[in-house]
Enzyme design. Structure first.
Site, short mmCIF file in Angstrom:
data_model
loop_
_atom_site.label_atom_id
_atom_site.label_comp_id
_atom_site.label_asym_id
_atom_site.label_seq_id
_atom_site.Cartn_x
_atom_site.Cartn_y
_atom_site.Cartn_z
N ASP A 17 0.73 -1.09 -0.01
CA ASP A 17 -0.18 -0.18 0.00
C ASP A 17 0.86 1.29 0.08
O ASP A 17 2.14 0.96 0.27
CB ASP A 17 -0.96 0.06 1.36
CG ASP A 17 -1.88 1.01 1.30
OD1 ASP A 17 -2.31 1.69 0.37
OD2 ASP A 17 -1.81 1.65 2.37
N ASP A 19 -0.15 4.98 1.19
CA ASP A 19 -0.34 6.02 2.36
C ASP A 19 -0.19 5.33 3.67
O ASP A 19 -0.89 4.20 3.88
CB ASP A 19 -1.64 6.53 2.01
CG ASP A 19 -1.69 7.58 0.80
OD1 ASP A 19 -1.06 8.84 0.97
OD2 ASP A 19 -2.24 7.07 -0.13
N SER A 115 -5.15 3.35 -2.85
CA SER A 115 -6.51 4.37 -2.91
C SER A 115 -6.23 5.41 -3.56
O SER A 115 -7.02 6.31 -3.83
CB SER A 115 -7.14 4.27 -1.79
OG SER A 115 -7.67 2.97 -1.40
N ASP A 172 -1.57 -0.53 6.36
CA ASP A 172 -1.36 -0.03 7.57
C ASP A 172 -2.95 0.47 8.18
O ASP A 172 -3.25 0.86 9.26
CB ASP A 172 -0.71 1.48 7.69
CG ASP A 172 -1.65 2.47 6.64
OD1 ASP A 172 -2.10 2.09 5.74
OD2 ASP A 172 -1.87 3.58 7.17
#
Length: 239
Positions: A17, A19, A115, A172
């Protein structure tokens, strides 16, 4: 529920991922939503930021914060937030850039499932010199369903040509962990114990807490308590 000490997983690829995993974007994202919301007459309290912003898509966030606005107004507000995030400087999560680069140089297939969107990715990862690390990038615009749906990680694994069950994911957020686990991947959480409750095999505060060793055609990653070890088979260019 924590795994028993000595649990071992064998994988062939890694998907990150972005962020909160590769970049420390939490302060930027929070301030982007707070400042734009203020311009539109909405002051966000800390619990609202936690509930509405983190672990959600921008579309979900803007609908929760501005439920009475029109779709056109919400789209414009979301675009304002995107602009702030696109132009902000970002720092790497401790150890993230070093590990991602090491895996890349070792020939491990490395992917990104985020995302976020292309302009923010180019700015954030370009500023850290990581754009070349990722063999595939899956953004919010590439899937019909975002996290916690498994689509992002299924798409990343499909493009890498590796089965999800042979893929390690770093996440996270609870929604991100659920997405990875639903896809069938092995997930290591970057954060707190809530990520283990959501399905991560183990959680560490950042990448400096991982014990990384190489040799014998593989790289091993282990948490400092010795609960979980993940063995990554090296690619043809690895050593």
């Amino acid at each position: 529920m924590q795994p028993q000490a000595g649990t071992r997983y064998e994988v062939e690829a890694v998907v990150f991922d972005m962020d909160g995993v590769l970049i420390d974007s939490r302060p930027v994202i929070e301030e982007a939503w707070r400042s734009v919301a203020r311009r539109h007459g909405r002051v966000l309290a800390d619990p609202e930021v936690e509930e509405y912003v983190h672990g959600r898509t921008g579309d979900q966030t803007v609908r929760l914060i501005f439920p009475d606005h029109s779709d056109a107004d919400r789209k414009a507000i979301w675009a304002e937030v995107d602009t702030v995030e696109e132009e902000a400087p970002y720092q790497a999560v401790p150890g993230a850039d070093g590990l991602a680069t090491r895996l890349w140089h070792a020939g491990v297939p490395v992917g990104l499932a985020t995302s976020s969107w292309t302009r923010k990715i180019d700015n954030a990862l370009g500023g850290l010199g990581l754009l070349d690390v990722f063999r595939v990038r899956v953004t919010r615009d590439d899937v019909e369903h975002g996290k916690p749906h498994p689509d992002p990680y299924l798409a990343a694994c499909r493009e890498l040509g590796i089965r999800p069950q042979r893929t390690l994911v770093f996440e996270d957020s609870v929604s991100g962990v659920r997405s990875a686990v639903a896809a069938g991947a092995v997930c290591v959480g970057i954060g707190g114990a809530a990520l283990v409750d959501a399905g991560a095999v183990v959680s560490v505060p950042d990448f400096t807490a991982l014990v990384v060793a190489g040799g014998g055609g593989s790289i091993t990653l282990a948490d400092p308590d010795g609960l979980v070890t993940v063995e990554l088979a090296l690619g043809p260019d690895g050593g």
